[in-house]
Design a protein around this motif. Structure first.
Motif, PDB file in Angstrom:
ATOM      1  N   VAL A 104       0.866  -1.173   0.000  1.00  0.00           N
ATOM      2  CA  VAL A 104       0.000   0.000   0.000  1.00  0.00           C
ATOM      3  C   VAL A 104       0.907   1.229   0.000  1.00  0.00           C
ATOM      4  CG1 VAL A 104      -1.743   1.299   1.262  1.00  0.00           C
ATOM      5  CG2 VAL A 104      -1.836  -1.196   1.216  1.00  0.00           C
ATOM      6  N   ILE A 105       0.715   2.100  -0.964  1.00  0.00           N
ATOM      7  CA  ILE A 105       1.604   3.247  -1.139  1.00  0.00           C
ATOM      8  C   ILE A 105       0.847   4.536  -0.848  1.00  0.00           C
ATOM      9  CG2 ILE A 105       3.006   4.519  -2.810  1.00  0.00           C
ATOM     10  CD1 ILE A 105       3.448   1.876  -4.252  1.00  0.00           C
ATOM     11  N   THR A 106       1.486   5.423  -0.114  1.00  0.00           N
ATOM     12  CA  THR A 106       0.904   6.739   0.134  1.00  0.00           C
ATOM     13  C   THR A 106       1.422   7.703  -0.930  1.00  0.00           C
ATOM     14  OG1 THR A 106       0.747   6.352   2.508  1.00  0.00           O
ATOM     15  CG2 THR A 106       0.681   8.633   1.766  1.00  0.00           C
ATOM     16  N   GLU A 107       0.490   8.228  -1.711  1.00  0.00           N
ATOM     17  CA  GLU A 107       0.841   9.159  -2.773  1.00  0.00           C
ATOM     18  C   GLU A 107       0.461  10.581  -2.366  1.00  0.00           C
ATOM     19  OE1 GLU A 107      -1.509   7.623  -5.950  1.00  0.00           O
ATOM     20  OE2 GLU A 107       0.131   6.389  -6.728  1.00  0.00           O
ATOM     21  N   ARG A 108       1.113  11.535  -2.988  1.00  0.00           N
ATOM     22  CA  ARG A 108       0.737  12.933  -2.812  1.00  0.00           C
ATOM     23  C   ARG A 108      -0.208  13.316  -3.942  1.00  0.00           C
ATOM     24  NH1 ARG A 108       3.798  16.826  -0.441  1.00  0.00           N
ATOM     25  NH2 ARG A 108       4.151  17.911  -2.406  1.00  0.00           N
ATOM     26  N   ARG A 109      -1.417  13.703  -3.572  1.00  0.00           N
ATOM     27  CA  ARG A 109      -2.426  14.105  -4.555  1.00  0.00           C
ATOM     28  C   ARG A 109      -2.682  15.598  -4.423  1.00  0.00           C
ATOM     29  NH1 ARG A 109      -6.269  10.185  -6.092  1.00  0.00           N
ATOM     30  NH2 ARG A 109      -7.349  11.920  -7.074  1.00  0.00           N
ATOM     31  N   ILE A 110      -2.844  16.249  -5.554  1.00  0.00           N
ATOM     32  CA  ILE A 110      -3.102  17.683  -5.526  1.00  0.00           C
ATOM     33  C   ILE A 110      -4.596  17.936  -5.351  1.00  0.00           C
ATOM     34  CG2 ILE A 110      -3.368  17.956  -8.036  1.00  0.00           C
ATOM     35  CD1 ILE A 110      -1.796  20.623  -7.680  1.00  0.00           C
ATOM     36  N   VAL A 111      -4.917  18.881  -4.487  1.00  0.00           N
ATOM     37  CA  VAL A 111      -6.295  19.296  -4.231  1.00  0.00           C
ATOM     38  C   VAL A 111      -6.440  20.733  -4.713  1.00  0.00           C
ATOM     39  CG1 VAL A 111      -8.042  19.718  -2.471  1.00  0.00           C
ATOM     40  CG2 VAL A 111      -6.475  17.802  -2.225  1.00  0.00           C
ATOM     41  N   THR A 112      -7.486  20.993  -5.475  1.00  0.00           N
ATOM     42  CA  THR A 112      -7.697  22.337  -6.013  1.00  0.00           C
ATOM     43  C   THR A 112      -9.081  22.843  -5.635  1.00  0.00           C
ATOM     44  OG1 THR A 112      -6.228  21.931  -7.893  1.00  0.00           O
ATOM     45  CG2 THR A 112      -7.794  23.746  -8.100  1.00  0.00           C
ATOM     46  N   PHE A 113      -9.117  23.988  -4.984  1.00  0.00           N
ATOM     47  CA  PHE A 113     -10.367  24.679  -4.677  1.00  0.00           C
ATOM     48  C   PHE A 113     -10.484  25.908  -5.573  1.00  0.00           C
ATOM     49  CE2 PHE A 113      -9.802  22.434  -0.623  1.00  0.00           C
ATOM     50  CZ  PHE A 113     -11.091  21.955  -0.414  1.00  0.00           C
ATOM     51  N   LEU A 114     -11.723  26.271  -5.884  1.00  0.00           N
ATOM     52  CA  LEU A 114     -11.989  27.486  -6.648  1.00  0.00           C
ATOM     53  C   LEU A 114     -12.343  28.594  -5.669  1.00  0.00           C
ATOM     54  CD1 LEU A 114     -14.131  25.992  -9.561  1.00  0.00           C
ATOM     55  CD2 LEU A 114     -11.654  26.303  -9.434  1.00  0.00           C
ATOM     56  N   THR A 115     -11.644  29.707  -5.772  1.00  0.00           N
ATOM     57  CA  THR A 115     -11.874  30.824  -4.850  1.00  0.00           C
ATOM     58  C   THR A 115     -12.695  31.899  -5.533  1.00  0.00           C
ATOM     59  OG1 THR A 115      -9.758  31.778  -5.505  1.00  0.00           O
ATOM     60  CG2 THR A 115      -9.771  30.378  -3.554  1.00  0.00           C
ATOM     61  N   ASP A 116     -13.513  32.560  -4.766  1.00  0.00           N
ATOM     62  CA  ASP A 116     -14.420  33.584  -5.285  1.00  0.00           C
ATOM     63  C   ASP A 116     -14.357  34.788  -4.361  1.00  0.00           C
ATOM     64  OD1 ASP A 116     -16.575  35.159  -6.088  1.00  0.00           O
ATOM     65  OD2 ASP A 116     -17.689  33.425  -6.797  1.00  0.00           O
ATOM     66  N   GLY A 117     -14.049  35.967  -4.933  1.00  0.00           N
ATOM     67  CA  GLY A 117     -13.947  37.174  -4.125  1.00  0.00           C
ATOM     68  C   GLY A 117     -15.243  37.557  -3.442  1.00  0.00           C
ATOM     69  N   GLU A 118     -16.368  37.051  -3.972  1.00  0.00           N
ATOM     70  CA  GLU A 118     -17.663  37.395  -3.391  1.00  0.00           C
ATOM     71  C   GLU A 118     -17.888  36.706  -2.050  1.00  0.00           C
ATOM     72  OE1 GLU A 118     -22.412  37.051  -4.610  1.00  0.00           O
ATOM     73  OE2 GLU A 118     -20.840  36.513  -6.049  1.00  0.00           O
ATOM     74  N   PHE A 119     -17.156  35.594  -1.823  1.00  0.00           N
ATOM     75  CA  PHE A 119     -17.371  34.810  -0.606  1.00  0.00           C
ATOM     76  C   PHE A 119     -16.036  34.595   0.117  1.00  0.00           C
ATOM     77  CE2 PHE A 119     -20.740  33.505  -3.539  1.00  0.00           C
ATOM     78  CZ  PHE A 119     -21.864  33.794  -2.770  1.00  0.00           C
ATOM     79  N   PRO A 120     -15.667  35.514   0.990  1.00  0.00           N
ATOM     80  CA  PRO A 120     -14.400  35.357   1.724  1.00  0.00           C
ATOM     81  C   PRO A 120     -14.393  34.140   2.641  1.00  0.00           C
ATOM     82  CG  PRO A 120     -15.690  37.193   2.599  1.00  0.00           C
ATOM     83  CD  PRO A 120     -16.360  36.771   1.329  1.00  0.00           C
ATOM     84  N   GLU A 121     -15.589  33.596   2.956  1.00  0.00           N
ATOM     85  CA  GLU A 121     -15.647  32.415   3.823  1.00  0.00           C
ATOM     86  C   GLU A 121     -14.955  31.210   3.203  1.00  0.00           C
ATOM     87  OE1 GLU A 121     -18.169  34.193   2.741  1.00  0.00           O
ATOM     88  OE2 GLU A 121     -19.757  34.459   4.251  1.00  0.00           O
ATOM     89  N   ILE A 122     -14.812  31.230   1.861  1.00  0.00           N
ATOM     90  CA  ILE A 122     -14.154  30.107   1.183  1.00  0.00           C
ATOM     91  C   ILE A 122     -12.747  29.905   1.733  1.00  0.00           C
ATOM     92  CG2 ILE A 122     -13.173  29.356  -1.025  1.00  0.00           C
ATOM     93  CD1 ILE A 122     -15.612  30.461  -2.404  1.00  0.00           C
ATOM     94  N   LYS A 123     -12.069  31.002   2.049  1.00  0.00           N
ATOM     95  CA  LYS A 123     -10.708  30.887   2.575  1.00  0.00           C
ATOM     96  C   LYS A 123     -10.692  30.122   3.893  1.00  0.00           C
ATOM     97  CE  LYS A 123      -8.895  35.074   0.390  1.00  0.00           C
ATOM     98  NZ  LYS A 123      -8.257  36.397   0.619  1.00  0.00           N
TER      99      LYS A 123
END
Length: 330
Positions: A221-240
């Motif tokens: 069983v191998i642990t890989e590094r996976r990239i996670v991408t979120f989309l940010t929106d200036g209208e909703f600072p809560e996303i941060k």
């Protein structure tokens, strides 16, 4: 003066960045560890036999017997301390390979071998290429006061190709097969016409070691590094805040925050991105069904390849996760 190529590229980049800024949308990406399941499951096996046969004598020019080859591979497998590796000797292996060449195994075909060596599993290797080639070449010596000076190079190439089959001896069942090829090169230089000899046995061992390592890699069983991408929106600072929760590995908290945003803002211009972010939090939190539903909500609002790929990736990750759970149960 018309703008230069560099100026045009800068201008285009500025326009692109301005468009992203004005739309209020960007991306935030980071890596997380994700486990990939093993491809070959040996977890049920404690004592595993190793049998190696040469199946194509015409492609073998190395003086190395099947018994020695079986011993070599067994020694190399023993560096994997999770199992007990047992050499299956040639006079037992040869009838074995006749059995394995059949289209299917019958109950009892492997019972004698299993009982004699007390095996839980068996790895049967068929070597169809084990070839060593060597040559000595002469080359001019640069920066020498003697224009006729030469150096001599002895160059060797060891090649090996093996086809492996794995059997569960308890069930007398075939579970995996695969082939691999590797070669090792070496050379020695001398100012004399006869350079020193090369370590042919060492090259053979190095080649076999690589093939064994390739196989054993598939059993872990191998642990890989996976990239996670979120989309940010200036209208909703809560996303941060949600992204910070995700970076800390608090996926449930991130999902709760993104879900609240998506449900409370169904008519927002960037509502699809809110549902996408919720899907990401669900996916890496292990709730794959909810993740796919969220990605589909995003896709329904805005038809985007990004969301199609997200659904495909989530389905693949779910399958790998289920395999991992099943293997851990065993």
């Amino acid at each position: 003066m018309p703008p230069t190529g560099s100026a045009l590229r800068i201008a285009r980049l500025t326009v692109l960045l301005a468009a992203v800024f004005l739309s209020g949308c960007g991306v935030t990406s980071f890596y997380v560890p994700v486990q990939r399941p093993m491809e070959i499951n040996l977890t049920r096996m404690q004592r595993i036999g190793v049998a190696v046969a040469i199946v194509n004598r015409d492609s073998v020019n190395v003086q190395f017997s099947e018994e020695a080859l079986t011993g070599l591979y067994t020694d190399l497998f023993r560096k994997d301390g999770r199992h007990t590796w047992v050499p299956v000797l040639p006079y037992d292996a040869n009838p074995l390979f006749e059995i394995l060449s059949q289209d299917s195994l019958r109950k009892g075909d492997l019972s004698a071998l299993r009982e004699k060596y007390e095996l839980d599993g068996l790895i049967a290797g068929e070597v169809d290429l084990m070839r060593y080639t060597e040559e000595v070449v002469a080359a001019e010596v640069k920066q020498s006061d003697n224009p006729d000076a030469k150096k001599y190079v002895r160059m060797g190439l060891m090649e090996m190709s093996i086809f492996l089959r794995v059997y569960d001896m308890a069930d007398e069942a075939f579970i995996w097969s695969g082939g691999a090829y590797h070669n090792v090169r070496d050379e020695k230089r001398s100012l004399l016409p006869v350079p020193p000899s090369l370590n042919v046995d060492g090259m053979l061992r190095e080649t076999a070691a690589y093939l064994v390592d390739e196989f054993l890699e598939l059993t872990r069983v191998i642990t890989e590094r996976r990239i996670v991408t979120f989309l940010t929106d200036g209208e909703f600072p809560e996303i941060k805040h949600g992204i910070e929760k995700a970076k800390a590995g608090e996926w449930n908290e991130a999902a709760a925050l993104f879900k609240k945003l998506a449900e409370e803002n169904p008519l927002a211009e960037e509502a699809d991105k809110l549902w996408y972010n919720l899907g990401v939090a669900y996916q890496f939190g292990g709730d794959f069904r909810s993740a796919i539903e969220s990605y589909e909500r995003a896709q329904a609002i805005e038809n985007s390849k990004r969301y199609e790929y997200a659904i495909e990736d989530c389905l693949k990750m779910e399958q790998e996760y289920l395999q991992l759970i099943e293997l851990n149960r065993e």
